[in-house]
Design an enzyme around this catalytic site. Sequence first.
Site, PDB file in Angstrom:
ATOM      1  N   LYS A   1       0.832  -1.219   0.000  1.00 41.22           N
ATOM      2  CA  LYS A   1       0.000   0.000   0.000  1.00 41.22           C
ATOM      3  C   LYS A   1       0.862   1.263   0.000  1.00 41.22           C
ATOM      4  O   LYS A   1       0.620   2.190  -0.765  1.00 41.22           O
ATOM      5  CB  LYS A   1      -0.935   0.033   1.225  1.00 41.22           C
ATOM      6  CG  LYS A   1      -1.883  -1.150   1.306  1.00 41.22           C
ATOM      7  CD  LYS A   1      -2.866  -1.006   2.459  1.00 41.22           C
ATOM      8  CE  LYS A   1      -2.255  -1.073   3.844  1.00 41.22           C
ATOM      9  NZ  LYS A   1      -1.785  -2.406   4.249  1.00 41.22           N
TER      10      LYS A   1
ATOM     11  N   ARG B   1      -9.262   0.642  10.002  1.00 35.98           N
ATOM     12  CA  ARG B   1      -8.817  -0.721  10.299  1.00 35.98           C
ATOM     13  C   ARG B   1      -9.812  -1.478  11.163  1.00 35.98           C
ATOM     14  O   ARG B   1      -9.555  -2.615  11.524  1.00 35.98           O
ATOM     15  CB  ARG B   1      -7.481  -0.657  11.042  1.00 35.98           C
ATOM     16  CG  ARG B   1      -6.263  -0.734  10.138  1.00 35.98           C
ATOM     17  CD  ARG B   1      -5.045  -0.564  11.012  1.00 35.98           C
ATOM     18  NE  ARG B   1      -3.886  -1.253  10.559  1.00 35.98           N
ATOM     19  CZ  ARG B   1      -2.873  -0.672   9.919  1.00 35.98           C
ATOM     20  NH1 ARG B   1      -2.931   0.585   9.595  1.00 35.98           N
ATOM     21  NH2 ARG B   1      -1.799  -1.360   9.613  1.00 35.98           N
TER      22      ARG B   1
ATOM     23  N   ARG C   1      11.598  -6.316   4.210  1.00 33.90           N
ATOM     24  CA  ARG C   1      11.318  -4.893   3.985  1.00 33.90           C
ATOM     25  C   ARG C   1      12.262  -4.004   4.802  1.00 33.90           C
ATOM     26  O   ARG C   1      12.357  -4.133   6.014  1.00 33.90           O
ATOM     27  CB  ARG C   1       9.869  -4.595   4.392  1.00 33.90           C
ATOM     28  CG  ARG C   1       9.509  -3.132   4.300  1.00 33.90           C
ATOM     29  CD  ARG C   1       8.029  -2.920   4.262  1.00 33.90           C
ATOM     30  NE  ARG C   1       7.403  -3.005   5.564  1.00 33.90           N
ATOM     31  CZ  ARG C   1       6.116  -2.728   5.783  1.00 33.90           C
ATOM     32  NH1 ARG C   1       5.336  -2.376   4.778  1.00 33.90           N
ATOM     33  NH2 ARG C   1       5.610  -2.821   6.987  1.00 33.90           N
TER      34      ARG C   1
ATOM     35  N   ARG D   1      11.583  -1.988  10.361  1.00 33.45           N
ATOM     36  CA  ARG D   1      10.593  -1.592  11.359  1.00 33.45           C
ATOM     37  C   ARG D   1      10.516  -2.644  12.452  1.00 33.45           C
ATOM     38  O   ARG D   1      10.528  -3.834  12.159  1.00 33.45           O
ATOM     39  CB  ARG D   1       9.219  -1.440  10.695  1.00 33.45           C
ATOM     40  CG  ARG D   1       9.042  -0.128   9.982  1.00 33.45           C
ATOM     41  CD  ARG D   1       7.790  -0.059   9.154  1.00 33.45           C
ATOM     42  NE  ARG D   1       6.578  -0.541   9.817  1.00 33.45           N
ATOM     43  CZ  ARG D   1       5.354  -0.472   9.289  1.00 33.45           C
ATOM     44  NH1 ARG D   1       5.189   0.080   8.103  1.00 33.45           N
ATOM     45  NH2 ARG D   1       4.310  -0.930   9.934  1.00 33.45           N
TER      46      ARG D   1
ATOM     47  N   ARG E   1       0.238  -9.078  13.919  1.00 33.94           N
ATOM     48  CA  ARG E   1      -0.421  -8.073  13.060  1.00 33.94           C
ATOM     49  C   ARG E   1      -1.381  -8.750  12.083  1.00 33.94           C
ATOM     50  O   ARG E   1      -2.448  -8.229  11.787  1.00 33.94           O
ATOM     51  CB  ARG E   1       0.634  -7.251  12.298  1.00 33.94           C
ATOM     52  CG  ARG E   1       1.356  -6.254  13.210  1.00 33.94           C
ATOM     53  CD  ARG E   1       2.602  -5.704  12.554  1.00 33.94           C
ATOM     54  NE  ARG E   1       2.334  -4.832  11.426  1.00 33.94           N
ATOM     55  CZ  ARG E   1       3.204  -4.614  10.434  1.00 33.94           C
ATOM     56  NH1 ARG E   1       4.383  -5.210  10.439  1.00 33.94           N
ATOM     57  NH2 ARG E   1       2.899  -3.799   9.458  1.00 33.94           N
TER      58      ARG E   1
HETATM   59  P1  AMP Z   1       1.095   0.544   9.113  1.00 34.27           P
HETATM   60  O1  AMP Z   1       2.280   1.381   8.862  1.00 34.27           O
HETATM   61  O2  AMP Z   1      -0.143   1.003   8.382  1.00 34.27           O
HETATM   62  O3  AMP Z   1       1.362  -0.939   8.927  1.00 34.27           O
HETATM   63  O4  AMP Z   1       0.723   0.734  10.676  1.00 34.27           O
HETATM   64  C1  AMP Z   1       1.645   0.372  11.690  1.00 34.27           C
HETATM   65  C2  AMP Z   1       0.931   0.250  13.027  1.00 34.27           C
HETATM   66  O5  AMP Z   1       0.334   1.510  13.379  1.00 34.27           O
HETATM   67  C3  AMP Z   1      -0.231  -0.734  13.085  1.00 34.27           C
HETATM   68  O6  AMP Z   1       0.212  -2.074  13.308  1.00 34.27           O
HETATM   69  C4  AMP Z   1      -1.031  -0.194  14.264  1.00 34.27           C
HETATM   70  O7  AMP Z   1      -0.419  -0.516  15.503  1.00 34.27           O
HETATM   71  C5  AMP Z   1      -0.893   1.313  14.072  1.00 34.27           C
HETATM   72  N1  AMP Z   1      -1.993   1.851  13.228  1.00 34.27           N
HETATM   73  C6  AMP Z   1      -1.877   2.439  12.006  1.00 34.27           C
HETATM   74  N2  AMP Z   1      -3.078   2.788  11.530  1.00 34.27           N
HETATM   75  C7  AMP Z   1      -3.977   2.407  12.464  1.00 34.27           C
HETATM   76  C8  AMP Z   1      -5.405   2.461  12.558  1.00 34.27           C
HETATM   77  N3  AMP Z   1      -6.151   2.968  11.553  1.00 34.27           N
HETATM   78  N4  AMP Z   1      -5.993   1.966  13.670  1.00 34.27           N
HETATM   79  C9  AMP Z   1      -5.266   1.449  14.678  1.00 34.27           C
HETATM   80  N5  AMP Z   1      -3.941   1.344  14.663  1.00 34.27           N
HETATM   81  C10 AMP Z   1      -3.285   1.817  13.564  1.00 34.27           C
END
Ligand code: AMP
Length: 214
Positions: free
Chosen positions: A13, A88, A127, A160, A171
């Site tokens: 994404k 989410r 990654r 990360r 996750r």
């Molecule tokens: P991402 O970079 O989108 O994979 O997000 C990394 C982490 O940020 C996720 O595993 C969640 O812990 C937190 N996070 C990001 N977006 C959300 C969301 N919309 N709702 C809840 N937690 C989020």
Amino acid sequence: MRLLLFGPPGVGKGTQATLIKNKYNIPHISTGDILRQAISEGTELGVRARQFMDKGELVPDDVMIGLVRNVLSSCNCENGFILDGFPRTVAQAEALDAVFEELNFQLDAVIYFQVDENEIISRLSQRWTCRVCKRIFNEAVDSIDRNAACPECGGDLYQRDDDKPEIVKQRLDVYNQSTMPVRNHYEKTGELIEINGVGDIREVYDRILVTIEK
Ligand code: AMP
């Protein structure tokens, strides 16, 4: 062009959002990036979010909904935006519908990336991200050396914390339990478009362009 990118972690994404952003010149709003920035700045939001992110869990809905409402109300979004990583949960999707109504925004498409779970696990373990230019690399596909500098800008590469195998599993469980139902939400509204997320970056990008140009 108001797009929502949706799908499990590691489906590409963020990478695709960068390409779309450059083509249409619209902001890329990634809730994950906003939270990581807050963590690196040590803000109250960052301190709170970190407790959840480190464990591969979701940051609570009230925090995320407030955050996205603020960002969408104040962003430079007249020509559109790409929302990545939100919603989410079904509660977030319903809250987002309300925010769109308040702001008189209408979504053009919700792009759902379809990638097999084994492929996701393998992609996430490979990654690496540049601390400076934020470019995302796949160790195998981009033939980078994780101990060397970023080939784009010379910055440091890092993995990360939540891409480590035990957190990735958590996750994916959270995704299947809490985020997958969001798909039904957008199926019902008729906005969901499914894209095959397997293949090289350009191939997937071309599939997205064909779809959104329609
Ligand atoms: P991402 O970079 O989108 O994979 O997000 C990394 C982490 O940020 C996720 O595993 C969640 O812990 C937190 N996070 C990001 N977006 C959300 C969301 N919309 N709702 C809840 N937690 C989020």
